[in-house]
Scaffold this motif. Structure first.
Motif, mmCIF file in Angstrom:
data_model
loop_
_atom_site.group_PDB
_atom_site.id
_atom_site.type_symbol
_atom_site.label_atom_id
_atom_site.label_comp_id
_atom_site.label_asym_id
_atom_site.label_seq_id
_atom_site.Cartn_x
_atom_site.Cartn_y
_atom_site.Cartn_z
ATOM 1 N N LEU A 122 113.142 -18.158 21.996
ATOM 2 C CA LEU A 122 112.872 -19.510 21.505
ATOM 3 C C LEU A 122 114.161 -20.273 21.244
ATOM 4 C CD1 LEU A 122 109.847 -19.232 19.026
ATOM 5 C CD2 LEU A 122 109.915 -20.421 21.224
ATOM 6 N N THR A 126 114.681 -23.558 23.278
ATOM 7 C CA THR A 126 114.380 -24.784 22.532
ATOM 8 C C THR A 126 115.447 -25.161 21.521
ATOM 9 O OG1 THR A 126 113.204 -23.708 20.697
ATOM 10 C CG2 THR A 126 111.936 -24.163 22.704
ATOM 11 N N SER A 128 115.754 -23.617 18.624
ATOM 12 C CA SER A 128 115.269 -23.216 17.296
ATOM 13 C C SER A 128 114.459 -21.943 17.419
ATOM 14 C CB SER A 128 114.404 -24.314 16.683
ATOM 15 O OG SER A 128 113.773 -23.864 15.489
ATOM 16 N N TYR A 130 112.210 -21.241 15.124
ATOM 17 C CA TYR A 130 110.962 -21.595 14.427
ATOM 18 C C TYR A 130 110.610 -20.592 13.315
ATOM 19 C CZ TYR A 130 110.259 -25.200 17.912
ATOM 20 O OH TYR A 130 110.415 -26.310 18.716
ATOM 21 N N ARG A 154 103.327 -18.826 16.220
ATOM 22 C CA ARG A 154 104.442 -19.784 16.310
ATOM 23 C C ARG A 154 105.115 -19.717 17.680
ATOM 24 N NH1 ARG A 154 107.780 -19.918 10.589
ATOM 25 N NH2 ARG A 154 105.983 -19.905 9.186
ATOM 26 N N TYR A 155 105.232 -18.502 18.173
ATOM 27 C CA TYR A 155 105.931 -18.308 19.445
ATOM 28 C C TYR A 155 105.204 -19.019 20.584
ATOM 29 C CZ TYR A 155 107.994 -15.621 23.341
ATOM 30 O OH TYR A 155 108.630 -15.228 24.500
ATOM 31 N N ALA A 157 102.958 -21.252 20.451
ATOM 32 C CA ALA A 157 102.788 -22.697 20.219
ATOM 33 C C ALA A 157 104.025 -23.484 20.624
ATOM 34 C CB ALA A 157 102.468 -22.956 18.747
ATOM 35 N N ASN A 158 105.172 -22.811 20.708
ATOM 36 C CA ASN A 158 106.428 -23.525 20.963
ATOM 37 C C ASN A 158 107.154 -23.100 22.230
ATOM 38 O OD1 ASN A 158 106.843 -25.224 18.401
ATOM 39 N ND2 ASN A 158 106.371 -23.205 17.563
ATOM 40 N N PRO A 160 108.085 -23.223 25.921
ATOM 41 C CA PRO A 160 107.990 -24.454 26.711
ATOM 42 C C PRO A 160 106.998 -24.438 27.865
ATOM 43 C CG PRO A 160 110.291 -23.857 26.320
ATOM 44 C CD PRO A 160 109.459 -22.696 25.890
ATOM 45 N N GLU A 163 100.910 -24.181 27.084
ATOM 46 C CA GLU A 163 100.296 -24.826 25.927
ATOM 47 C C GLU A 163 99.737 -23.767 24.980
ATOM 48 O OE1 GLU A 163 97.465 -27.748 27.018
ATOM 49 O OE2 GLU A 163 98.894 -28.968 28.153
ATOM 50 N N ARG A 164 99.218 -22.696 25.530
ATOM 51 C CA ARG A 164 98.761 -21.573 24.738
ATOM 52 C C ARG A 164 98.600 -20.368 25.654
ATOM 53 N NH1 ARG A 164 92.840 -22.855 22.512
ATOM 54 N NH2 ARG A 164 93.252 -20.823 21.570
#
Length: 299
Positions: A122, A126, A128, A130, A154-155, A157-158, A160, A163-164
């Motif tokens: 992450l 990105t 971050s 998170y 969290r992973y 969801a973020n 890139p 979406e899921r």
């Protein structure tokens, strides 16, 4: 050496054994011989491909998993050896009798390593983590407070490229499924080579999963596949079906190096280290390291 993943998908042909070497004779290609001990995984992914019984027997004797793909080019079955170590029966009994504290401590360390690897990706993708590094610090024995699930929410969801995480979706999940299947086979080989039984997990216990321990062992290394998929997404954000380019990228990632105890080693060697560490713990040895990764992306 176990440093080659052989994916036979482009041409039909024949795979056979000759002079203790794997002879690969594909249509419109010159024959190729490969020392069996150099192979980590063999993938059979062409409807016009055949393999002889002596070749399968030699691969099984060497502890090499063979993946067979279906018409959509996703692995549909895995052939594993049934004998992995000359002390196998003794190790099986120790594995069965392993105490709950040993299993819970081991699962705690595996979950922490998995979450830290997710945090690493992450941050790379990105900028971050998170909060995943902090979540990893709070993992308790046996992950009794289910930090793995919180981190996963969290992973995914973020990350890139998705979406899921929906395993059945015809999107980048297809790449993940393919890569995870190869990783699972590599973990299964490491489990068998260490003389452990792949069905007796420390956390995974699903009755339809005959390789529960391999599912446990592979967890800290999943982000290797995730990173390869992320890199494919950065080049081609629109999903395309699994093809030679995407498969090559995923397989190359699984042949990369990871950082363990300050040393860059192959992914398979790291998997083997985790399995040997678990075996020693099951046998009652204390203060044994599982050789879990400190960093997955050291290239």
């Amino acid at each position: 050496m176990t440093d080659r993943i052989i994916d036979l998908s482009n041409n039909g042909g024949r795979v056979r054994l000759e002079n203790s070497l794997l002879m690969i004779e594909l249509i419109d290609s010159d024959p190729v011989t490969v020392p069996i001990e150099d192979i980590a995984v063999l993938i059979l992914d062409n409807q016009q491909l055949t393999i002889t019984q002596p070749a399968l027997g030699a691969l099984g004797e060497a502890g090499i998993p063979v993946l067979v793909s279906e018409r959509k080019h996703l692995p549909s079955s895995i052939l594993f050896p049934i004998v992995g170590n000359h002390k196998q029966t003794e190790y099986f009994q120790n594995q069965i009798n392993a105490t709950e504290p040993v299993k819970k401590r081991s699962w705690q360390e595996i979950v922490q390593a998995k979450i830290l690897s997710q945090a690493e990706l992450l941050a790379l993708a990105t900028g971050s983590d998170y909060g995943l590094v902090e979540i990893a610090k709070s993992v308790r024995s046996g992950d009794s407070t289910n930090r793995e699930s919180l981190a996963a929410q969290r992973y995914w969801a973020n990350i890139p490229f998705l979406e899921r995480r929906q395993r059945e979706n015809e999107d980048f999940n297809v790449y993940l499924n393919y890569g995870y299947t190869i990783l699972h086979a590599m973990a299964g080989r490491a489990v068998c080579a260490a003389g452990l039984h792949p069905s007796i997990g420390i956390q995974h216990h699903h009755r339809n999963n005959p390789f529960c321990l391999a599912s446990d062992v592979m967890e800290p290394f999943r982000a290797v596949v995730d990173r390869a998929v992320w890199k494919l997404w950065t080049k081609q954000p629109k999903f395309v079906d699994l093809n030679t380019v995407s498969k090559t990228s995923l397989l190359s990632a699984l042949l990369g190096k990871v950082l363990v105890d300050g040393e860059r080693i192959s992914l398979f060697k790291a998997l083997a280290g985790v399995c040997v560490g678990l075996r020693k713990r099951f046998c009652g040895q204390k203060n044994v390291s599982l050789m879990l990764p400190e960093g997955l992306f050291v290239d």
